[in-house]
Write an enzyme that holds these catalytic residues in place. Structure first.
Site, PDB file in Angstrom:
ATOM      1  CB  THR A   1      -0.948   0.012   1.217  1.00 57.66           C
ATOM      2  OG1 THR A   1      -0.176   0.043   2.410  1.00 57.66           O
ATOM      3  CG2 THR A   1      -1.861  -1.202   1.216  1.00 57.66           C
ATOM      4  CG  ASP A   2      -0.772   4.639  -2.029  1.00 56.58           C
ATOM      5  OD1 ASP A   2      -1.566   4.652  -1.062  1.00 56.58           O
ATOM      6  OD2 ASP A   2      -1.143   4.879  -3.192  1.00 56.58           O
ATOM      7  CE  LYS A   3       2.397  11.051   3.604  1.00 57.19           C
ATOM      8  NZ  LYS A   3       3.251  12.219   3.362  1.00 57.19           N
TER       9      LYS A   3
ATOM     10  N   GLY B   1      -2.866   4.512   1.875  1.00 58.04           N
ATOM     11  CA  GLY B   1      -3.434   3.288   2.419  1.00 58.04           C
ATOM     12  C   GLY B   1      -4.069   2.375   1.378  1.00 58.04           C
ATOM     13  CB  ILE B   2      -5.317   2.637  -1.953  1.00 58.93           C
ATOM     14  CG1 ILE B   2      -4.504   3.716  -2.667  1.00 58.93           C
ATOM     15  CG2 ILE B   2      -6.527   3.249  -1.258  1.00 58.93           C
ATOM     16  CD1 ILE B   2      -5.260   4.418  -3.790  1.00 58.93           C
TER      17      ILE B   2
END
Length: 139
Positions: A11-13, A15-16
Site C-alpha cells: 500500500t501507499d501513503k 493506504g491503498i
C-alpha cells in the site's frame, strides 16, 4: 482461482494498494495457473523453454487495501501456438471486480528463438488450446 492477501507493504501513503502491485499479482496467478496445467515455469525452463511477457494491459476498477483477500481468475483468452494471451479478473470475496487485465507471452527456446508450442510441446498446446475462450465462444 488464485487468492492473494494484500500486504501492508503493497500500500501507499494513502493506504491503498499501489497500482504496480497488480502486475505482480498477475504474475503470481499466472505462475499458479501454469503449474495447474502440469507445465509450470520450472518444468518449462527445465525443458529449455522460456516465456517472456510481451504486453500487459490493466484496467483498475476499485481500490484495494490491507489486508483484503483478492481472488484472481486467469483464463486463456487467445492461443494459436505462438502467442499466449491471458485474461485476469480480480475480485473481492463478495464478487466485486477490482481489476481486469491481460498479458501476452511468447515462447522461446534456449537460444532465444521463437517456438511453435503446437509443434514443440503438443500436449501443452492441447491443454491451453482446450482452455481458450476463443475456442469456447466459437462452439
Amino acid at each position: 482461482m488464485y487468492k492473494h492477501t494484500v500486504q501492508y507493504y503493497e500500500t501507499d501513503k494513502m493506504g491503498i494498494t499501489h497500482h504496480s502491485n497488480y502486475i505482480r499479482w498477475m504474475e503470481e496467478a499466472r505462475v499458479d495457473f501454469l503449474k495447474s496445467t502440469g507445465f509450470g515455469y520450472d518444468k518449462l525452463e527445465e525443458m529449455g523453454i522460456i516465456s517472456p511477457v510481451v504486453t500487459v494491459d490493466c484496467k483498475y476498477k476499485k481500490t484495494t487495501t490491507f489486508p483484503e483477500e483478492i481472488y484472481i481468475d486467469v483464463r486463456v483468452e487467445e492461443f494459436r501456438g505462438i502467442r499466449l494471451k491471458l485474461a485476469y479478473i480480480m475480485k473481492r470475496e463478495n464478487g466485486e471486480v477490482v481489476f481486469e487485465g491481460n498479458s501476452s507471452h511468447c515462447f522461446l527456446n534456449a537460444q532465444g528463438s521463437p517456438i511453435r508450442v503446437d509443434v514443440e510441446l503438443p500436449e501443452f498446446y492441447r491443454i491451453l488450446a482446450g482452455m481458450c475462450l476463443d475456442a469456447a465462444e466459437s462452439d
